[in-house]
Design a protein around this motif. Structure first.
Motif, short mmCIF file in Angstrom:
data_model
loop_
_atom_site.label_atom_id
_atom_site.label_comp_id
_atom_site.label_asym_id
_atom_site.label_seq_id
_atom_site.Cartn_x
_atom_site.Cartn_y
_atom_site.Cartn_z
N PRO A 158 0.81 -1.22 0.00
CA PRO A 158 0.00 0.00 0.00
C PRO A 158 0.84 1.27 0.00
CG PRO A 158 -0.79 -1.57 1.65
CD PRO A 158 0.53 -2.07 1.19
N LEU A 159 1.97 1.25 0.68
CA LEU A 159 2.81 2.45 0.74
C LEU A 159 3.48 2.73 -0.60
CD1 LEU A 159 4.42 1.96 4.28
CD2 LEU A 159 2.37 3.27 3.63
N ILE A 160 3.82 1.68 -1.33
CA ILE A 160 4.36 1.86 -2.68
C ILE A 160 3.31 2.52 -3.57
CG2 ILE A 160 5.02 0.58 -4.76
CD1 ILE A 160 6.46 -1.41 -2.87
N ALA A 161 2.09 2.01 -3.53
CA ALA A 161 1.00 2.60 -4.34
C ALA A 161 0.73 4.04 -3.92
CB ALA A 161 -0.26 1.75 -4.21
N LEU A 162 0.77 4.31 -2.64
CA LEU A 162 0.54 5.66 -2.15
C LEU A 162 1.64 6.60 -2.62
CD1 LEU A 162 -1.22 7.51 -0.42
CD2 LEU A 162 0.13 6.81 1.58
#
Length: 521
Positions: A158-162
């Motif tokens: 999720p942090l990569i996508a964010l």
């Protein structure tokens, strides 16, 4: 009921923490169990626990592995998950408690990361985070496979996508670089799959929406690899000194898995259920869900025969990405009730099977004394040239009985001339000296021709370690500079280029629509 839902939405951190505690309760009460990787979790957690307690944060050599022959395990295996479990062991938890508590912290962290991602999109963040935490492969990864490092990888998706969503801002570059570097330092096969099946399509979409994201995206990618260079450079350049062939034999080849294998029955159900749930969104997330689901059950011809992809060992590792994409799609556009009911029926099988297997593994006795005596590390970390026939093909323990009488330790006094073999695995960090002068030696166990005298095995620092550390340090300084400034592009000053706005529109169809391109996200 509404009051409980309202209270939960007002306190998402506590809600997700309580959910994590509930999901991890069996492991917290009875220990991690005899999972597929319990041997390595036990050994590697103890190793980092001992080393951290002694003040050594990153000791790559495991001196007790393989009955004292030693192993270069963490010259090749990413350390981040075992920094966590080892750190918990170092502060006083037992090894099994440290593993279970590490699993708890990682599960909660994955939920919080998913909450942050979905909150930025404005799409049911609490429900989505909870679904991500209870996703079937997510729990299977911990309770059955015991794949602590891969389980930790769920935190970073999720942090990569964010981070990609925040591009071209400096904080987007900083978050994408640090999150992907963390994934590399957590689990290299999942990082490889994430680069190809998550980062690539998301970056392509962002570039179509805003060309200004191309350069910051490239900078973030380079910075991620540079941040992880202290691990990556030795891992990439020293593989000739380990038994790499044992990494990709038998069932450890992604291409040999298929829906026709009897031990593969769990994953088609997970793949089908996730596709059904994500179908209605009809967005990029649906496409990623379908593509990775088909890849997970090896229904894309020749995919796992491609160089690099054939090194990930198991095709179903990609289900971590499938679950992330599916939950993102569901949060934006929930499925119709009849489809949700059908998907629930399909997913009931993997949940039930995981529960039954986990129950058996939690009750199965673990011979800790035998593990302590033999220290059976992963056989691929045996020195190059080692007799692979000594490795059991089922449980992967190595028969080292013939080497039991070889001298251990870092010195030996020789009284007569002749060849000497030490009970010590050969690796480039070790050299044999006599009176301070280097003596020629070879492997797979350190061997040399000796004349009477005292010989020592001394450790040397490799150029890969020094260069990798220097690159990572420079990258860390650059990251600090990026994090300290607001924008990497003058375009991000203007509202029309705000990533949060680009992700926040929700038309009546339940899908997200970009203000920049007008297309669905």
């Amino acid at each position: 009921m509404r009051a409980i839902a309202s209270l939960a939405s007002r306190h998402p951190v506590w809600t997700l923490t309580l959910l994590g505690c509930g999901l991890m309760l069996p492991a917290l009460l009875w220990g991690p169990g005899a999972t597929h990787s319990h041997l390595y979790n036990l050994m590697w957690t103890r190793h980092f626990g001992d080393q951290i307690a002694a003040g050594h944060f990153y000791e790559r050599w495991l001196p007790h592995s393989f009955e004292g022959l030693g192993s270069p395990t963490f010259y090749f295996y990413p350390p981040l998950a075992y920094w966590l479990s080892g750190g918990l062991n170092a502060i006083g938890l037992s090894v099994t408690q440290a593993i279970s508590c590490a699993g708890l912290l990682l599960l909660i962290a994955s939920g919080l990361a998913m909450y942050a991602w979905l909150a930025a999109r404005g799409t049911r963040p609490l429900i989505g985070a909870a679904l991500y935490m209870v996703a079937p492969y997510h729990l299977f990864d911990l309770y059955v496979r015991g794949a602590l490092a891969e389980f930790a990888g769920f935190v970073w998706l999720p942090l990569i996508a964010l981070g990609i969503g925040w591009l071209p801002s400096r904080r987007g570059v900083a978050l994408l670089a640090s999150a992907y570097a963390a994934l590399i330092l957590t689990h290299l096969p999942l990082a490889t799959l994430t680069g190809l099946f998550l980062i690539a399509p998301l970056m392509l979409q962002r570039i179509v929406q805003d060309r200004a994201t191309l350069l910051p995206g490239l900078v973030a990618g380079l910075l991620a690899f540079a941040l992880a260079a202290f691990y990556l450079l030795p891992a990439a350049t020293l593989q000739a000194h380990m038994s790499t062939a044992l990494l990709w034999t038998g069932k450890y080849q992604a291409s040999v898995w298929s829906i026709w294998r009897e031990d593969f029955e769990l994953f088609p159900s997970i793949a089908l259920g996730l596709v059904l749930l994500a179908w209605r969104a009809r967005s990029l997330w649906t496409a990623i869900t379908i593509g990775t689901a088909l890849a997970a059950i090896n229904l894309i011809p020749l995919l796992w025969s491609i160089d690099l992809l054939d090194k990930v060992q198991f095709p179903w590792r990609i289900l971590a990405i499938t679950e992330f994409a599916a939950v993102t799609a569901i949060a934006a556009c929930p499925p119709r009730r009849i489809i949700a009911f059908g998907a629930a029926l399909v997913l009931a099988f993997p949940f039930l099977l995981t529960g039954l297997i986990a129950h058996a593994l939690l009750r199965m006795p673990v011979d800790y004394n035998r593990i302590e005596r033999h220290q059976p590390d992963a056989p691929e970390y045996l020195p190059a040239g080692f007799d692979a026939s000594l490795v059991d093909r089922v449980d992967r323990w190595t028969d080292l009985g013939r080497f039991a009488t070889l001298p251990r330790g870092d010195s030996i006094t020789v009284t007569r001339s002749g060849p000497v073999t030490m009970g010590h695995a050969a690796f480039p960090i070790w050299r044999v000296t006599r009176d301070g002068q280097a003596i020629a030696s070879h492997g797979p166990l350190i061997s040399f021709d000796a004349t009477p005298g005292t010989y020592r095995i001394e450790r040397v620092r490799l150029w890969q370690e020094t260069a990798g550390a220097a690159v990572s340090l420079i990258a860390l300084l650059i990251l600090a500079l990026l994090a300290g400034r607001r924008s990497i592009s003058h375009l991000s000053k203007f509202p029309s280029y705000s990533p949060s706005q680009a992700l926040s529109d929700r038309p009546s169809t339940g899908q997200l629509r970009s203000r920049i391109t007008g297309g669905d996200l």
